[in-house]
Design a protein around this motif. Sequence first.
Motif, PDB file in Angstrom:
ATOM      1  N   UNK A  28       7.951   1.416  -7.268  1.00  7.99           N
ATOM      2  CA  UNK A  28       7.471   0.384  -6.349  1.00  7.99           C
ATOM      3  C   UNK A  28       5.957   0.455  -6.330  1.00  7.99           C
ATOM      4  N   UNK A  29       5.299  -0.615  -6.737  1.00  5.71           N
ATOM      5  CA  UNK A  29       3.835  -0.663  -6.831  1.00  5.71           C
ATOM      6  C   UNK A  29       3.258  -1.175  -5.518  1.00  5.71           C
ATOM      7  N   UNK A  30       2.419  -0.329  -4.904  1.00  5.30           N
ATOM      8  CA  UNK A  30       1.825  -0.642  -3.602  1.00  5.30           C
ATOM      9  C   UNK A  30       0.309  -0.689  -3.689  1.00  5.30           C
ATOM     10  N   UNK A  31      -0.268  -1.620  -2.926  1.00  8.33           N
ATOM     11  CA  UNK A  31      -1.690  -1.552  -2.644  1.00  8.33           C
ATOM     12  C   UNK A  31      -1.885  -0.528  -1.531  1.00  8.33           C
ATOM     13  N   UNK A  32      -3.098  -0.044  -1.363  1.00  5.99           N
ATOM     14  CA  UNK A  32      -3.378   0.959  -0.338  1.00  5.99           C
ATOM     15  C   UNK A  32      -3.018   0.463   1.067  1.00  5.99           C
ATOM     16  N   UNK A  33      -3.058  -0.857   1.289  1.00  7.52           N
ATOM     17  CA  UNK A  33      -2.750  -1.412   2.622  1.00  7.52           C
ATOM     18  C   UNK A  33      -1.249  -1.572   2.876  1.00  7.52           C
ATOM     19  N   UNK A  34      -0.420  -1.010   1.992  1.00 13.31           N
ATOM     20  CA  UNK A  34       1.044  -1.002   2.102  1.00 13.31           C
ATOM     21  C   UNK A  34       1.679  -2.313   1.650  1.00 13.31           C
ATOM     22  N   UNK A  35       0.931  -3.152   0.960  1.00 20.65           N
ATOM     23  CA  UNK A  35       1.505  -4.351   0.373  1.00 20.65           C
ATOM     24  C   UNK A  35       2.322  -3.940  -0.839  1.00 20.65           C
ATOM     25  N   UNK A  36       3.603  -4.306  -0.841  1.00 18.04           N
ATOM     26  CA  UNK A  36       4.463  -4.055  -1.996  1.00 18.04           C
ATOM     27  C   UNK A  36       4.231  -5.185  -2.990  1.00 18.04           C
ATOM     28  N   UNK A  37       3.645  -4.841  -4.134  1.00 15.79           N
ATOM     29  CA  UNK A  37       3.256  -5.832  -5.133  1.00 15.79           C
ATOM     30  C   UNK A  37       4.408  -6.186  -6.060  1.00 15.79           C
ATOM     31  N   UNK A  38       5.147  -5.164  -6.515  1.00 15.73           N
ATOM     32  CA  UNK A  38       6.189  -5.392  -7.504  1.00 15.73           C
ATOM     33  C   UNK A  38       7.057  -4.151  -7.608  1.00 15.73           C
ATOM     34  N   UNK A  39       8.263  -4.338  -8.155  1.00 13.09           N
ATOM     35  CA  UNK A  39       9.160  -3.198  -8.366  1.00 13.09           C
ATOM     36  C   UNK A  39       9.751  -3.246  -9.774  1.00 13.09           C
TER      37      UNK A  39
END
Length: 183
Positions: A28-39
């Motif tokens: 699970x790819x996350x930005x530092x702000x906890x936005x889940x970008x893609x899996x």
Amino acid sequence: MSVIYVSTDVEVDGPIPGPHSMLSFGSAAFLADKTLVSTFSANLELLPGASGHPDTMAWWAKHPEAWEACRQDLRAPAGAMADYVKWLDALPAKPVFVGYPAAFDFMFVYWYLMRFAGRSPFSFSALDIKTMAMVMLDKEYQTITKRTMPKRWFDPLPHNHVALDDAIEQGMLFCNMLAECRR
């Protein structure tokens, strides 16, 4: 944005890759702000000549739902890892592997990437959540477990030994810890 955090969990049938197989993995790819970008996730065929370790298989016998989940829609490791590299390369920033424990999960993912895709977009490194907790809590490494971590770090998500679910859960944990660190 220079990095993206790729929380990754593996399900396996033994302690090391090669003699044993990675059954499933999820990222699970996350930005530092906890936005889940893609899996990304895949259930894998067993390695030729590999076999399940008796201790690991006894553990799986106690988790039949998780076993069933990782044995459906099996893919050949070569195709799955090639697709995984394409997915990692398409992320909007450099991927940083995040795991709990990173040494175990990264060992399998790195071995499979090198064996079946010929390269690792993560290079040679991984970020370990347990080590991060040790530093943040100023405790000895061996005393750190999820049970000893502050409840505020956890989102109400299941830990069900389905690789992608567990990767999302630990990615949220990591982002919560990172946000607290940066405050």
